[in-house]
Design a protein around this motif. Structure first.
Motif, PDB file in Angstrom:
ATOM      1  N   ILE A 189     -57.033 -66.402 -44.299  1.00 57.19           N
ATOM      2  CA  ILE A 189     -57.678 -65.307 -43.420  1.00 57.19           C
ATOM      3  C   ILE A 189     -58.085 -66.652 -41.746  1.00 57.19           C
ATOM      4  CG2 ILE A 189     -60.535 -64.975 -42.604  1.00 57.19           C
ATOM      5  CD1 ILE A 189     -58.570 -62.923 -44.518  1.00 57.19           C
ATOM      6  N   LYS A 190     -57.143 -65.911 -40.837  1.00 54.44           N
ATOM      7  CA  LYS A 190     -57.693 -66.835 -39.911  1.00 54.44           C
ATOM      8  C   LYS A 190     -58.546 -66.535 -38.872  1.00 54.44           C
ATOM      9  CE  LYS A 190     -52.117 -67.147 -38.863  1.00 54.44           C
ATOM     10  NZ  LYS A 190     -51.239 -66.667 -38.640  1.00 54.44           N
ATOM     11  N   ILE A 191     -59.860 -67.631 -38.017  1.00 50.98           N
ATOM     12  CA  ILE A 191     -60.859 -67.636 -37.797  1.00 50.98           C
ATOM     13  C   ILE A 191     -60.588 -67.909 -36.066  1.00 50.98           C
ATOM     14  CG2 ILE A 191     -63.240 -67.709 -37.105  1.00 50.98           C
ATOM     15  CD1 ILE A 191     -62.717 -65.863 -40.074  1.00 50.98           C
ATOM     16  N   LEU A 192     -60.389 -67.107 -35.351  1.00 51.58           N
ATOM     17  CA  LEU A 192     -60.793 -67.973 -34.002  1.00 51.58           C
ATOM     18  C   LEU A 192     -62.376 -67.800 -33.386  1.00 51.58           C
ATOM     19  CD1 LEU A 192     -59.467 -68.331 -31.463  1.00 51.58           C
ATOM     20  CD2 LEU A 192     -59.996 -66.123 -30.336  1.00 51.58           C
ATOM     21  N   ASP A 193     -62.791 -69.560 -32.802  1.00 48.90           N
ATOM     22  CA  ASP A 193     -64.074 -69.278 -33.185  1.00 48.90           C
ATOM     23  C   ASP A 193     -64.054 -70.277 -31.870  1.00 48.90           C
ATOM     24  OD1 ASP A 193     -66.139 -70.662 -32.660  1.00 48.90           O
ATOM     25  OD2 ASP A 193     -65.739 -72.212 -33.811  1.00 48.90           O
ATOM     26  N   LEU A 194     -65.032 -69.336 -30.772  1.00 48.13           N
ATOM     27  CA  LEU A 194     -65.074 -69.504 -29.569  1.00 48.13           C
ATOM     28  C   LEU A 194     -66.539 -69.705 -28.903  1.00 48.13           C
ATOM     29  CD1 LEU A 194     -64.081 -66.254 -27.908  1.00 48.13           C
ATOM     30  CD2 LEU A 194     -62.579 -68.398 -28.049  1.00 48.13           C
ATOM     31  N   SER A 195     -67.071 -70.490 -30.031  1.00 45.77           N
ATOM     32  CA  SER A 195     -68.472 -70.185 -30.089  1.00 45.77           C
ATOM     33  C   SER A 195     -68.876 -72.211 -29.465  1.00 45.77           C
ATOM     34  CB  SER A 195     -69.587 -69.738 -31.232  1.00 45.77           C
ATOM     35  OG  SER A 195     -69.129 -70.690 -32.288  1.00 45.77           O
ATOM     36  N   GLN A 196     -70.313 -72.221 -29.658  1.00 46.20           N
ATOM     37  CA  GLN A 196     -70.273 -73.677 -28.840  1.00 46.20           C
ATOM     38  C   GLN A 196     -71.480 -74.340 -29.486  1.00 46.20           C
ATOM     39  OE1 GLN A 196     -67.426 -75.521 -27.167  1.00 46.20           O
ATOM     40  NE2 GLN A 196     -66.628 -73.343 -27.547  1.00 46.20           N
ATOM     41  N   HIS A 197     -72.609 -73.433 -29.847  1.00 48.66           N
ATOM     42  CA  HIS A 197     -73.558 -74.340 -29.878  1.00 48.66           C
ATOM     43  C   HIS A 197     -74.129 -74.473 -31.072  1.00 48.66           C
ATOM     44  CE1 HIS A 197     -74.766 -74.071 -26.114  1.00 48.66           C
ATOM     45  NE2 HIS A 197     -74.261 -72.567 -25.601  1.00 48.66           N
ATOM     46  N   ALA A 198     -75.442 -73.879 -32.339  1.00 49.73           N
ATOM     47  CA  ALA A 198     -75.266 -74.987 -33.961  1.00 49.73           C
ATOM     48  C   ALA A 198     -74.741 -73.336 -34.335  1.00 49.73           C
ATOM     49  CB  ALA A 198     -77.161 -74.563 -34.063  1.00 49.73           C
ATOM     50  N   PRO A 199     -75.335 -72.383 -34.234  1.00 51.72           N
ATOM     51  CA  PRO A 199     -74.870 -70.514 -35.089  1.00 51.72           C
ATOM     52  C   PRO A 199     -73.816 -70.729 -35.510  1.00 51.72           C
ATOM     53  CG  PRO A 199     -76.089 -69.902 -33.446  1.00 51.72           C
ATOM     54  CD  PRO A 199     -76.286 -71.345 -33.751  1.00 51.72           C
ATOM     55  N   GLY A 200     -72.645 -70.978 -34.333  1.00 54.67           N
ATOM     56  CA  GLY A 200     -71.450 -70.838 -34.346  1.00 54.67           C
ATOM     57  C   GLY A 200     -70.791 -71.256 -35.054  1.00 54.67           C
ATOM     58  N   PRO A 201     -70.563 -72.497 -34.568  1.00 54.14           N
ATOM     59  CA  PRO A 201     -69.626 -73.748 -34.867  1.00 54.14           C
ATOM     60  C   PRO A 201     -70.854 -74.080 -36.410  1.00 54.14           C
ATOM     61  CG  PRO A 201     -70.210 -74.440 -33.352  1.00 54.14           C
ATOM     62  CD  PRO A 201     -71.696 -73.152 -33.454  1.00 54.14           C
ATOM     63  N   PHE A 202     -72.160 -74.026 -37.522  1.00 51.38           N
ATOM     64  CA  PHE A 202     -72.046 -73.327 -38.660  1.00 51.38           C
ATOM     65  C   PHE A 202     -71.357 -72.606 -39.431  1.00 51.38           C
ATOM     66  CE2 PHE A 202     -75.743 -72.872 -41.782  1.00 51.38           C
ATOM     67  CZ  PHE A 202     -74.914 -73.670 -42.509  1.00 51.38           C
ATOM     68  N   ALA A 203     -71.393 -71.241 -38.645  1.00 51.54           N
ATOM     69  CA  ALA A 203     -71.030 -70.164 -39.442  1.00 51.54           C
ATOM     70  C   ALA A 203     -69.410 -70.624 -39.751  1.00 51.54           C
ATOM     71  CB  ALA A 203     -70.812 -69.220 -38.846  1.00 51.54           C
ATOM     72  N   THR A 204     -69.152 -71.099 -38.787  1.00 51.80           N
ATOM     73  CA  THR A 204     -67.394 -71.279 -38.928  1.00 51.80           C
ATOM     74  C   THR A 204     -66.840 -72.192 -39.970  1.00 51.80           C
ATOM     75  OG1 THR A 204     -67.045 -72.305 -36.607  1.00 51.80           O
ATOM     76  CG2 THR A 204     -66.490 -69.762 -36.593  1.00 51.80           C
ATOM     77  N   MET A 205     -68.024 -73.438 -39.458  1.00 55.09           N
ATOM     78  CA  MET A 205     -67.005 -74.872 -40.463  1.00 55.09           C
ATOM     79  C   MET A 205     -67.427 -73.283 -42.480  1.00 55.09           C
ATOM     80  SD  MET A 205     -70.100 -77.494 -42.018  1.00 55.09           S
ATOM     81  CE  MET A 205     -71.200 -76.804 -42.828  1.00 55.09           C
ATOM     82  N   ILE A 206     -68.281 -72.963 -42.294  1.00 52.32           N
ATOM     83  CA  ILE A 206     -68.998 -72.246 -43.732  1.00 52.32           C
ATOM     84  C   ILE A 206     -67.701 -72.033 -44.498  1.00 52.32           C
ATOM     85  CG2 ILE A 206     -70.128 -70.894 -45.202  1.00 52.32           C
ATOM     86  CD1 ILE A 206     -72.268 -71.819 -43.908  1.00 52.32           C
ATOM     87  N   LEU A 207     -66.535 -70.822 -42.792  1.00 49.27           N
ATOM     88  CA  LEU A 207     -65.373 -70.241 -43.254  1.00 49.27           C
ATOM     89  C   LEU A 207     -64.272 -70.956 -43.136  1.00 49.27           C
ATOM     90  CD1 LEU A 207     -66.883 -66.973 -40.556  1.00 49.27           C
ATOM     91  CD2 LEU A 207     -66.416 -67.083 -42.865  1.00 49.27           C
TER      92      LEU A 207
END
Length: 395
Positions: A9-27
């Motif tokens: 699975i490929k994830i493109l992470d355009l987030s910068q703050h807390a919730p997005g990077p946390f979510a993509t860390m888990i993924l």
């Protein structure tokens, strides 16, 4: 070793703050390939006071110790440039999911919104994380965790002894209401896509997520049952058998003996069994609390832990974060690990056949830009021109 649950699975992470990077860390922990996009000028965070960046929690973001960046590759892109948008579009067309932290509508200004991208990538899942969600009167209003939990009602049940709202660390709205909800949404959308072949857009409002986290608590007030302020006399620290007590050495001990049998055992061990008769109607809570407080104040935390060890009393020490890594249960579960020279919290949950893992360290921002551009088919001459245009930056 077996492949991780999200391998491929490929994830493109355009987030910068807390919730997005946390979510993509888990993924990423679950096996997904994550490409994180930063602006070429990313760093200290414009608009912050120096004391914010001096804080170990805030100042660590995007450093070599920022474990939210593990299992990711990092590239620089300026989405305000034509080349930056073109590269981002190419990445999106190869992605299974995009994670975004922007105010609603901003992606459309770049031509990178779900409706546009899904024409050429119908299986794409776009997860948009924002403070108040994509609709409603506050959709374009800026905010942070404290604002969202204030509106959610969470601060109503988190007050100090004077009745003033407590200001907790940004766990409830940012991480639970934003990050975890984003992961749940993406996993559910992947499951739905497996059946239909179609992706979809996920609208994660951190206020929504905070409210959902409080769903059980809201069962009463939404249906006109009881006085909400009474919650602070039960699990909010008003009951003597469910609160923290100060010990003689200045350390605290947490008593969670909510059930009668646990509290009776605790009182027996403390030679305070006479207090059991005072617990039924709540009128003697203050007196019982004061007796327990006086008792625990007689000895240091270690004394009480030794006395109560192995007893079914629901008592634990209140640990400093620096102590957590050596707590026996945490050690036994190997929840603090060292990978690539960085101590960090291990991935969770655990899988019997498809384990999650920490495969790569937090990267230097932008360090994979050239590598990713080559994977997209750009030759060296084109890459040089892109760097010269300012659409990307060197790490």
């Amino acid at each position: 070793m077996s492949q991780s649950p999200l391998h491929g699975i490929k994830i493109l992470d355009l987030s910068q703050h807390a919730p997005g990077p946390f979510a993509t860390m888990i993924l990423g922990d679950l096996g997904a390939e994550v490409i994180h996009v930063s602006h070429p000028s990313a760093g200290g965070g414009p608009g912050y006071f120096a004391q914010v960046l001096d804080d170990p929690f805030m100042g660590i973001r995007f450093s070599s110790n920022d474990t939210l960046m593990r299992n990711k590759r990092s590239i620089f892109l300026d989405l305000k440039t034509e080349n930056g948008r073109e590269i981002c579009r190419k990445l999106a067309l190869e992605a299974d999911a995009i994670v975004v932290e922007m105010r609603p509508g901003k992606l459309a200004k770049f031509g990178l919104d779900h409706a546009t991208l899904s024409v050429d990538n119908p299986g794409l899942i776009t997860c948009c994380i924002s403070g108040y969600g994509g609709s409603g009167p506050h959709a374009q209003t800026p905010g942070h965790d404290l604002n969202y939990i204030a509106l959610s009602g969470a601060l109503e049940v988190m007050r100090d002894s004077r009745g003033e709202p407590l200001q907790p660390q940004n766990v409830l709205a940012d991480y639970a209401g934003g990050g975890y909800l984003a992961v749940i949404g993406i996993l559910a959308a992947l499951a739905a896509r497996a059946k239909s072949g179609q992706g979809q857009e996920i609208d994660v409002g951190m206020l929504d997520g905070a409210l959902l986290t409080l769903a059980d608590l809201f069962s009463a007030p939404l249906n006109g049952i009881g006085d909400v302020s009474k919650w602070r006399t039960t699990l909010g620290g008003g009951m003597p058998n469910y609160r923290c007590y100060l010990c003689a050495d200045g350390r605290y001990i947490a008593v969670g003996a909510l059930e009668k049998r646990f509290f009776e055992t605790l009182l027996s061990e403390l030679n305070l069994l006479h207090l059991m008769d005072k617990m039924e109607d709540g009128t003697s809570n203050l007196m019982v609390t004061e007796e327990l407080a006086a008792k625990f104040a007689e000895q240091p935390q270690s004394y009480w832990l030794k006395l109560l060890e192995g007893k079914e009393v629901c008592v634990t020490p209140v640990l400093d974060m620096a102590e957590v890594g050596n707590e026996p249960q945490v050690l036994a579960r190997e929840m603090v690990i060292e990978r690539f020279g960085v101590r960090q919290i291990a991935p969770a949950p655990r899988f019997s056949k498809t384990p999650s893992s920490v495969r790569t360290p937090p990267p230097k921002l932008g360090s994979h830009t050239t590598q990713v551009l080559r994977e997209l088919g750009y030759d060296d001459e084109s890459i040089d021109r892109i760097f010269e245009s300012g659409a990307v930056g060197a790490s």
